[in-house]
Design a protein around this motif. Structure first.
Motif, PDB file in Angstrom:
ATOM      1  N   GLY A  48       0.811  -1.212   0.000  1.00 33.08           N
ATOM      2  CA  GLY A  48       0.000   0.000   0.000  1.00 33.08           C
ATOM      3  C   GLY A  48       0.839   1.255   0.000  1.00 33.08           C
ATOM      4  O   GLY A  48       1.921   1.314  -0.578  1.00 33.08           O
ATOM      5  N   ASP A  49       0.315   2.277   0.678  1.00 33.78           N
ATOM      6  CA  ASP A  49       0.953   3.586   0.742  1.00 33.78           C
ATOM      7  C   ASP A  49       1.840   3.680   1.982  1.00 33.78           C
ATOM      8  O   ASP A  49       1.487   3.152   3.036  1.00 33.78           O
ATOM      9  CB  ASP A  49      -0.107   4.688   0.803  1.00 33.78           C
ATOM     10  CG  ASP A  49      -1.076   4.629  -0.364  1.00 33.78           C
ATOM     11  OD1 ASP A  49      -0.710   4.022  -1.395  1.00 33.78           O
ATOM     12  OD2 ASP A  49      -2.184   5.162  -0.245  1.00 33.78           O
ATOM     13  N   ILE A  50       2.959   4.396   1.847  1.00 34.72           N
ATOM     14  CA  ILE A  50       3.870   4.608   2.970  1.00 34.72           C
ATOM     15  C   ILE A  50       4.121   6.097   3.126  1.00 34.72           C
ATOM     16  O   ILE A  50       4.448   6.780   2.158  1.00 34.72           O
ATOM     17  CB  ILE A  50       5.222   3.893   2.761  1.00 34.72           C
ATOM     18  CG1 ILE A  50       5.032   2.391   2.529  1.00 34.72           C
ATOM     19  CG2 ILE A  50       6.147   4.137   3.947  1.00 34.72           C
ATOM     20  CD1 ILE A  50       6.314   1.660   2.178  1.00 34.72           C
ATOM     21  N   GLN A  51       3.965   6.593   4.340  1.00 36.05           N
ATOM     22  CA  GLN A  51       4.310   7.968   4.695  1.00 36.05           C
ATOM     23  C   GLN A  51       5.499   7.878   5.642  1.00 36.05           C
ATOM     24  O   GLN A  51       5.395   7.300   6.718  1.00 36.05           O
ATOM     25  CB  GLN A  51       3.134   8.659   5.395  1.00 36.05           C
ATOM     26  CG  GLN A  51       3.482   9.963   6.095  1.00 36.05           C
ATOM     27  CD  GLN A  51       3.644  11.129   5.147  1.00 36.05           C
ATOM     28  OE1 GLN A  51       2.953  11.203   4.149  1.00 36.05           O
ATOM     29  NE2 GLN A  51       4.533  12.041   5.475  1.00 36.05           N
ATOM     30  N   ILE A  52       6.649   8.438   5.243  1.00 33.56           N
ATOM     31  CA  ILE A  52       7.852   8.389   6.066  1.00 33.56           C
ATOM     32  C   ILE A  52       8.101   9.772   6.642  1.00 33.56           C
ATOM     33  O   ILE A  52       8.295  10.730   5.895  1.00 33.56           O
ATOM     34  CB  ILE A  52       9.077   7.926   5.248  1.00 33.56           C
ATOM     35  CG1 ILE A  52       8.818   6.531   4.678  1.00 33.56           C
ATOM     36  CG2 ILE A  52      10.334   7.948   6.107  1.00 33.56           C
ATOM     37  CD1 ILE A  52       9.876   6.056   3.708  1.00 33.56           C
ATOM     38  N   ASP A  53       8.083   9.867   7.963  1.00 32.89           N
ATOM     39  CA  ASP A  53       8.389  11.114   8.654  1.00 32.89           C
ATOM     40  C   ASP A  53       9.635  10.970   9.521  1.00 32.89           C
ATOM     41  O   ASP A  53      10.147  11.956  10.024  1.00 32.89           O
ATOM     42  CB  ASP A  53       7.205  11.570   9.511  1.00 32.89           C
ATOM     43  CG  ASP A  53       6.022  12.005   8.658  1.00 32.89           C
ATOM     44  OD1 ASP A  53       6.251  12.638   7.615  1.00 32.89           O
ATOM     45  OD2 ASP A  53       4.874  11.704   9.028  1.00 32.89           O
ATOM     46  N   GLY A  54      10.120   9.753   9.694  1.00 37.00           N
ATOM     47  CA  GLY A  54      11.302   9.487  10.508  1.00 37.00           C
ATOM     48  C   GLY A  54      12.529   9.226   9.649  1.00 37.00           C
ATOM     49  O   GLY A  54      12.693   9.825   8.585  1.00 37.00           O
ATOM     50  N   GLU A  55      13.385   8.311  10.117  1.00 33.94           N
ATOM     51  CA  GLU A  55      14.617   7.981   9.406  1.00 33.94           C
ATOM     52  C   GLU A  55      14.596   6.516   8.963  1.00 33.94           C
ATOM     53  O   GLU A  55      14.234   5.646   9.743  1.00 33.94           O
ATOM     54  CB  GLU A  55      15.832   8.203  10.302  1.00 33.94           C
ATOM     55  CG  GLU A  55      16.069   9.652  10.660  1.00 33.94           C
ATOM     56  CD  GLU A  55      17.298   9.823  11.528  1.00 33.94           C
ATOM     57  OE1 GLU A  55      18.223   8.988  11.441  1.00 33.94           O
ATOM     58  OE2 GLU A  55      17.322  10.793  12.304  1.00 33.94           O
ATOM     59  N   VAL A  56      15.001   6.290   7.711  1.00 34.15           N
ATOM     60  CA  VAL A  56      15.083   4.931   7.179  1.00 34.15           C
ATOM     61  C   VAL A  56      16.441   4.758   6.521  1.00 34.15           C
ATOM     62  O   VAL A  56      16.833   5.571   5.686  1.00 34.15           O
ATOM     63  CB  VAL A  56      13.966   4.638   6.153  1.00 34.15           C
ATOM     64  CG1 VAL A  56      14.143   3.251   5.547  1.00 34.15           C
ATOM     65  CG2 VAL A  56      12.598   4.763   6.793  1.00 34.15           C
TER      66      VAL A  56
END
Length: 134
Positions: A48-56
């Motif tokens: 699905g959809d991914i919202q990244i607001d942190g660190e990857v």
């Protein structure tokens, strides 16, 4: 939310109606969020959809990926739709790629459509693909 089984009186959990509606609309996939205080080392794969607001630190793959302001991704991002508002150090592979005015991208872009808003930082090469899915 909970219902009683009439046979043995046991209570079983049933999903929230809103969550079930979102899953049906997305073909069973939901929106996944990596919050600001979360740091991940490893690859992310989502239908699905991914919202990244942190660190990857690792590769990210999904149907639609948004890297929010203040987020930091170090790795390859592969998706149908990619929107970058934060910092990415790595390759982007997507049908539609948008670099917002707050984006900082160091890496190459493989795309079908590319939009770069004024103010976005982009250091790398871009290559257009013809209608083929990444």
């Amino acid at each position: 939310m909970f219902s009683k089984d009439s046979k043995n009186g046991a209570t079983e959990a049933t999903p929230f109606p809103a969550a079930a509606a979102v899953q049906r609309a997305n073909g069973g996939a939901t929106h996944s969020i990596i919050s600001r205080d979360l740091k991940i080392k490893g690859d992310l794969i989502c239908n699905g959809d991914i919202q990244i607001d942190g660190e990857v630190e690792g590769d990210v793959q999904g149907r639609s990926i948004t890297v929010g302001e203040g987020a930091d991704v170090r790795g390859t991002i592969s998706s149908d739709s990619i929107r970058i508002c934060g910092s990415v150090n790595g390759q982007l592979k997507g049908q539609s790629v948008v670099l917002a005015k707050t984006a900082k991208l160091i890496g190459d872009v493989v795309h079908q459509t590319l939009a770069v808003e004024p103010g976005a930082f982009f250091e790398g090469q871009c290559r257009r693909i013809e209608g083929a899915k990444t």
